[in-house]
Design a protein around this motif. Structure first.
Motif, PDB file in Angstrom:
ATOM      1  N   THR A 176       0.827  -1.210   0.000  1.00  0.00           N
ATOM      2  CA  THR A 176       0.000   0.000   0.000  1.00  0.00           C
ATOM      3  C   THR A 176       0.859   1.256   0.000  1.00  0.00           C
ATOM      4  O   THR A 176       0.542   2.238  -0.698  1.00  0.00           O
ATOM      5  N   LYS A 177       1.946   1.248   0.767  1.00  0.00           N
ATOM      6  CA  LYS A 177       2.856   2.402   0.815  1.00  0.00           C
ATOM      7  C   LYS A 177       3.491   2.651  -0.546  1.00  0.00           C
ATOM      8  O   LYS A 177       3.583   3.800  -1.009  1.00  0.00           O
ATOM      9  N   ILE A 178       3.944   1.596  -1.192  1.00  0.00           N
ATOM     10  CA  ILE A 178       4.613   1.749  -2.489  1.00  0.00           C
ATOM     11  C   ILE A 178       3.605   2.147  -3.563  1.00  0.00           C
ATOM     12  O   ILE A 178       3.922   2.942  -4.456  1.00  0.00           O
ATOM     13  N   TYR A 179       2.398   1.627  -3.464  1.00  0.00           N
ATOM     14  CA  TYR A 179       1.350   2.032  -4.405  1.00  0.00           C
ATOM     15  C   TYR A 179       1.100   3.538  -4.294  1.00  0.00           C
ATOM     16  O   TYR A 179       1.012   4.250  -5.308  1.00  0.00           O
ATOM     17  N   ALA A 180       0.988   4.037  -3.067  1.00  0.00           N
ATOM     18  CA  ALA A 180       0.754   5.465  -2.850  1.00  0.00           C
ATOM     19  C   ALA A 180       1.927   6.299  -3.367  1.00  0.00           C
ATOM     20  O   ALA A 180       1.739   7.381  -3.943  1.00  0.00           O
ATOM     21  N   LEU A 181       3.144   5.791  -3.173  1.00  0.00           N
ATOM     22  CA  LEU A 181       4.329   6.505  -3.652  1.00  0.00           C
ATOM     23  C   LEU A 181       4.309   6.634  -5.171  1.00  0.00           C
ATOM     24  O   LEU A 181       4.572   7.715  -5.723  1.00  0.00           O
ATOM     25  N   MET A 182       3.988   5.553  -5.851  1.00  0.00           N
ATOM     26  CA  MET A 182       3.944   5.587  -7.315  1.00  0.00           C
ATOM     27  C   MET A 182       2.807   6.476  -7.812  1.00  0.00           C
ATOM     28  O   MET A 182       2.963   7.222  -8.789  1.00  0.00           O
ATOM     29  N   GLU A 183       1.664   6.388  -7.146  1.00  0.00           N
ATOM     30  CA  GLU A 183       0.504   7.167  -7.566  1.00  0.00           C
ATOM     31  C   GLU A 183       0.740   8.669  -7.408  1.00  0.00           C
ATOM     32  O   GLU A 183       0.356   9.466  -8.272  1.00  0.00           O
ATOM     33  N   GLN A 184       1.385   9.064  -6.322  1.00  0.00           N
ATOM     34  CA  GLN A 184       1.556  10.479  -6.021  1.00  0.00           C
ATOM     35  C   GLN A 184       2.810  11.089  -6.638  1.00  0.00           C
ATOM     36  O   GLN A 184       2.854  12.291  -6.882  1.00  0.00           O
ATOM     37  N   ASP A 185       3.808  10.253  -6.880  1.00  0.00           N
ATOM     38  CA  ASP A 185       5.086  10.785  -7.366  1.00  0.00           C
ATOM     39  C   ASP A 185       5.407  10.346  -8.795  1.00  0.00           C
ATOM     40  O   ASP A 185       5.631  11.181  -9.672  1.00  0.00           O
ATOM     41  N   CYS A 186       5.438   9.048  -9.043  1.00  0.00           N
ATOM     42  CA  CYS A 186       5.853   8.525 -10.357  1.00  0.00           C
ATOM     43  C   CYS A 186       4.781   8.721 -11.434  1.00  0.00           C
ATOM     44  O   CYS A 186       5.100   9.064 -12.579  1.00  0.00           O
ATOM     45  N   TYR A 187       3.537   8.485 -11.074  1.00  0.00           N
ATOM     46  CA  TYR A 187       2.436   8.570 -12.040  1.00  0.00           C
ATOM     47  C   TYR A 187       2.307   9.958 -12.673  1.00  0.00           C
ATOM     48  O   TYR A 187       2.188  10.063 -13.903  1.00  0.00           O
ATOM     49  N   PRO A 188       2.333  11.056 -11.910  1.00  0.00           N
ATOM     50  CA  PRO A 188       2.263  12.385 -12.539  1.00  0.00           C
ATOM     51  C   PRO A 188       3.421  12.638 -13.507  1.00  0.00           C
ATOM     52  O   PRO A 188       3.232  13.263 -14.555  1.00  0.00           O
ATOM     53  N   ARG A 189       4.609  12.152 -13.167  1.00  0.00           N
ATOM     54  CA  ARG A 189       5.756  12.330 -14.069  1.00  0.00           C
ATOM     55  C   ARG A 189       5.584  11.508 -15.342  1.00  0.00           C
ATOM     56  O   ARG A 189       5.982  11.928 -16.425  1.00  0.00           O
ATOM     57  N   PHE A 190       4.988  10.331 -15.177  1.00  0.00           N
ATOM     58  CA  PHE A 190       4.722   9.485 -16.343  1.00  0.00           C
ATOM     59  C   PHE A 190       3.800  10.193 -17.326  1.00  0.00           C
ATOM     60  O   PHE A 190       4.026  10.162 -18.545  1.00  0.00           O
ATOM     61  N   LEU A 191       2.757  10.831 -16.817  1.00  0.00           N
ATOM     62  CA  LEU A 191       1.794  11.523 -17.682  1.00  0.00           C
ATOM     63  C   LEU A 191       2.419  12.718 -18.406  1.00  0.00           C
ATOM     64  O   LEU A 191       1.912  13.149 -19.446  1.00  0.00           O
ATOM     65  N   LYS A 192       3.515  13.247 -17.879  1.00  0.00           N
ATOM     66  CA  LYS A 192       4.204  14.381 -18.509  1.00  0.00           C
ATOM     67  C   LYS A 192       5.394  13.931 -19.352  1.00  0.00           C
ATOM     68  O   LYS A 192       6.044  14.751 -20.002  1.00  0.00           O
ATOM     69  N   SER A 193       5.685  12.645 -19.338  1.00  0.00           N
ATOM     70  CA  SER A 193       6.869  12.125 -20.022  1.00  0.00           C
ATOM     71  C   SER A 193       6.672  12.070 -21.533  1.00  0.00           C
ATOM     72  O   SER A 193       5.558  12.010 -22.041  1.00  0.00           O
ATOM     73  N   ASN A 194       7.797  12.084 -22.247  1.00  0.00           N
ATOM     74  CA  ASN A 194       7.766  11.933 -23.701  1.00  0.00           C
ATOM     75  C   ASN A 194       7.169  10.585 -24.094  1.00  0.00           C
ATOM     76  O   ASN A 194       6.483  10.476 -25.115  1.00  0.00           O
ATOM     77  N   LEU A 195       7.425   9.564 -23.282  1.00  0.00           N
ATOM     78  CA  LEU A 195       6.907   8.229 -23.572  1.00  0.00           C
ATOM     79  C   LEU A 195       5.383   8.244 -23.644  1.00  0.00           C
ATOM     80  O   LEU A 195       4.794   7.738 -24.602  1.00  0.00           O
ATOM     81  N   TYR A 196       4.744   8.817 -22.645  1.00  0.00           N
ATOM     82  CA  TYR A 196       3.278   8.856 -22.620  1.00  0.00           C
ATOM     83  C   TYR A 196       2.733   9.785 -23.712  1.00  0.00           C
ATOM     84  O   TYR A 196       1.765   9.448 -24.409  1.00  0.00           O
ATOM     85  N   ILE A 197       3.340  10.946 -23.867  1.00  0.00           N
ATOM     86  CA  ILE A 197       2.882  11.907 -24.883  1.00  0.00           C
ATOM     87  C   ILE A 197       2.975  11.302 -26.284  1.00  0.00           C
ATOM     88  O   ILE A 197       2.076  11.481 -27.112  1.00  0.00           O
TER      89      ILE A 197
END
Length: 233
Positions: A176-197
């Motif tokens: 649960t802790k790691i899920y929250a970390l990815m959701e709050q930190d990694c996920y927003p960066r993913f949505l702004k990444s060249n890969l996702y765009i």
């Protein structure tokens, strides 16, 4: 007697242009003088700069090739990944894209731990739980683990205490802790990444990371040029 070319700038310029034209004309003829080995190598090196893209200095080429593989997922589906983190990782293609993004940031241990926990909770043979739990703990949680995830002290202690009699819920708190970390930190960066765009626009993965070298005027281009020298005279 003074050189007449120095006294007549126009004549001097015309002579130089005509000489240059003769040189270029002779270069265009077939069966010309063979080039030296060093000049041939120099031309080959220059052409290679035009044919090969220059990658960002921090991008490893082998990993970049994996990131640039075409995907069959539609842009419409990719856009849905932006609705929620759960939507992203609940789909195989989304989980795969997010994993590759984390690998490009060298933080793939988070998603690998989460997936290991998901697999662990699906175990049907309870006799295998101790060995599976030990493997996950030693790989991701214990101090200086090979792929140690970022957990707070209390969560680590709680998980460690559960290792004596592991159950299907042993890693719930840590997951649960790691899920929250990815959701709050990694996920927003993913949505702004060249890969996702790139995926949203239906382009090959990571193509925005390419930075091509600007074209320069090479020997071959100069040789094949047919300028109108009359405008110089």
């Amino acid at each position: 007697m003074e050189n007449p070319l120095l006294l007549s700038p126009q004549l001097n310029a015309a002579s130089k242009v005509k000489s240059l034209y003769k040189i270029m004309k002779s270069m265009n003829k077939e069966g010309g003088k063979p080039e030296t080995k060093s000049r041939t190598q120099e031309k080959s090196n220059r052409l290679s700069l035009l044919q090969k893209p220059e990658l960002h200095p921090n991008v490893d080429f082998d990993k970049f090739e994996k990131l640039t593989k075409a995907s069959s997922v539609s842009p419409k589906t990719v856009k849905k990944w932006g609705e929620s983190f759960d939507m992203l990782i609940s789909q195989k293609a989304g989980l795969d894209a997010f994993t590759r993004f984390l690998r490009s940031e060298f933080s793939e241990e988070n998603i690998e731990f989460w997936m290991a926990c998901e697999d662990y909770k699906k175990s049907k043979d309870t006799s295998q739980l101790p060995q599976k739990a030990k493997t996950i703990y030693e790989m991701f949680i214990q101090k200086e683990a090979p792929n140690e995830v970022n957990l707070d002290f209390n969560t680590k202690v709680c998980t460690s205490q559960c290792m004596s009699h592991p159950t299907l819920n042993t890693f719930d708190a840590a997951q649960t802790k790691i899920y929250a970390l990815m959701e709050q930190d990694c996920y927003p960066r993913f949505l702004k990444s060249n890969l996702y765009i790139d995926l949203v626009h239906g382009r090959p993965h990571g193509c925005s990371a390419l930075r091509r070298r600007s074209r320069s005027f090479t020997f071959n281009e100069f040789k094949d040029a047919q300028p109108d020298f009359a405008i110089w005279l």
